[in-house]
Design a protein around this motif. Structure first.
Motif, PDB file in Angstrom:
ATOM      1  N   ARG A  87       0.779  -1.204   0.018  1.00  0.00           N
ATOM      2  CA  ARG A  87       0.079  -0.139   0.069  1.00  0.00           C
ATOM      3  C   ARG A  87       0.796   1.337   0.000  1.00  0.00           C
ATOM      4  O   ARG A  87       0.201   2.552  -0.478  1.00  0.00           O
ATOM      5  CB  ARG A  87      -0.784  -0.069   1.199  1.00  0.00           C
ATOM      6  CG  ARG A  87      -2.025  -1.344   1.071  1.00  0.00           C
ATOM      7  CD  ARG A  87      -3.015  -0.989   2.252  1.00  0.00           C
ATOM      8  NE  ARG A  87      -3.747  -2.207   2.092  1.00  0.00           N
ATOM      9  CZ  ARG A  87      -4.944  -2.279   1.944  1.00  0.00           C
ATOM     10  NH1 ARG A  87      -5.510  -1.097   1.473  1.00  0.00           N
ATOM     11  NH2 ARG A  87      -5.634  -3.217   1.799  1.00  0.00           N
ATOM     12  N   TRP A  88       2.299   0.936   0.145  1.00  0.00           N
ATOM     13  CA  TRP A  88       3.027   2.145   0.392  1.00  0.00           C
ATOM     14  C   TRP A  88       4.323   1.656  -0.581  1.00  0.00           C
ATOM     15  O   TRP A  88       4.752   0.532  -0.606  1.00  0.00           O
ATOM     16  CB  TRP A  88       3.456   2.515   1.427  1.00  0.00           C
ATOM     17  CG  TRP A  88       4.471   3.663   1.757  1.00  0.00           C
ATOM     18  CD1 TRP A  88       4.228   5.004   1.348  1.00  0.00           C
ATOM     19  CD2 TRP A  88       5.794   3.633   1.871  1.00  0.00           C
ATOM     20  NE1 TRP A  88       5.579   5.803   1.598  1.00  0.00           N
ATOM     21  CE2 TRP A  88       6.426   4.981   2.041  1.00  0.00           C
ATOM     22  CE3 TRP A  88       6.884   2.441   2.263  1.00  0.00           C
ATOM     23  CZ2 TRP A  88       7.838   4.996   2.074  1.00  0.00           C
ATOM     24  CZ3 TRP A  88       8.041   2.751   2.387  1.00  0.00           C
ATOM     25  CH2 TRP A  88       8.582   3.965   2.455  1.00  0.00           C
ATOM     26  N   HIS A  89       5.040   2.539  -1.316  1.00  0.00           N
ATOM     27  CA  HIS A  89       6.149   2.368  -1.914  1.00  0.00           C
ATOM     28  C   HIS A  89       7.377   3.327  -1.432  1.00  0.00           C
ATOM     29  O   HIS A  89       7.035   4.409  -1.357  1.00  0.00           O
ATOM     30  CB  HIS A  89       6.073   2.392  -3.320  1.00  0.00           C
ATOM     31  CG  HIS A  89       5.194   1.332  -3.962  1.00  0.00           C
ATOM     32  ND1 HIS A  89       3.774   1.468  -4.297  1.00  0.00           N
ATOM     33  CD2 HIS A  89       5.390   0.163  -4.303  1.00  0.00           C
ATOM     34  CE1 HIS A  89       3.301   0.497  -4.827  1.00  0.00           C
ATOM     35  NE2 HIS A  89       4.218  -0.500  -4.784  1.00  0.00           N
ATOM     36  N   SER A  90       8.314   2.752  -1.362  1.00  0.00           N
ATOM     37  CA  SER A  90       9.636   3.457  -1.014  1.00  0.00           C
ATOM     38  C   SER A  90      10.199   4.060  -2.385  1.00  0.00           C
ATOM     39  O   SER A  90      10.008   3.583  -3.445  1.00  0.00           O
ATOM     40  CB  SER A  90      10.526   2.730  -0.189  1.00  0.00           C
ATOM     41  OG  SER A  90      11.224   1.577  -1.111  1.00  0.00           O
ATOM     42  N   SER A  92      11.312   6.461  -5.438  1.00  0.00           N
ATOM     43  CA  SER A  92      10.537   7.379  -6.456  1.00  0.00           C
ATOM     44  C   SER A  92      10.857   7.096  -7.939  1.00  0.00           C
ATOM     45  O   SER A  92      12.141   6.798  -8.067  1.00  0.00           O
ATOM     46  CB  SER A  92      10.637   8.744  -6.187  1.00  0.00           C
ATOM     47  OG  SER A  92       9.907   9.612  -7.317  1.00  0.00           O
TER      48      SER A  92
END
Length: 137
Positions: A87-90, A92
């Motif tokens: 649900r979150w990505h490190s 960019s």
């Protein structure tokens, strides 16, 4: 994953065991949730052909599929459940660093593989096998 999958499996096992039309209120009481939530979860199961629903005073749900052939993977598919996901990505994608720009895609691939493994395992578990496990105690 949210608890809709658990509610759906519970409801299908209960419907299969009862072999008749069961109201959303009776299902909700057995699952220990509310009838509105049952109706929300049953809608995609109905669209998938796993249950039949009737409205009105004599209304409710009936399990219409073959319990021996209905796998938990089919239930998950009907609900659109993902068991493992980020649900979150490190990082960019805009970063010049290959680690920062590539980590999200790599992790998504790993989680997709894990989710597929869960689905493979669930494909071998049926509504009938859960019913048998419950009543074999």
């Amino acid at each position: 994953m949210n608890s809709d999958f658990i509610v759906a499996v519970h409801a299908l096992v209960f419907l299969n065991h009862n072999q008749g039309i069961v109201s959303s209120e009776m299902l909700a009481d057995n699952v220990c949730t509310n009838a509105a939530r049952i109706r929300k979860i049953m809608a995609p199961l109905k669209r998938a052909g796993l249950v039949e629903g009737r409205e009105g005073n004599e209304g409710g749900y009936r399990f219409t599929a073959d319990a021996c052939a209905t796998s938990l993977a089919a239930v998950a598919d009907a609900l659109g459940v993902r068991f493992v996901e980020a649900r979150w990505h490190s990082g960019s994608a805009d970063k010049k660093c290959l680690v920062a720009s590539g980590m999200a895609g790599i992790m998504d691939d790993i989680f997709a593989d894990l989710d597929a493994g869960v689905r493979d395992r669930l494909a071998g578990i049926t509504i009938a096998s859960i019913d048998e496990r419950i009543f074999a105690r």
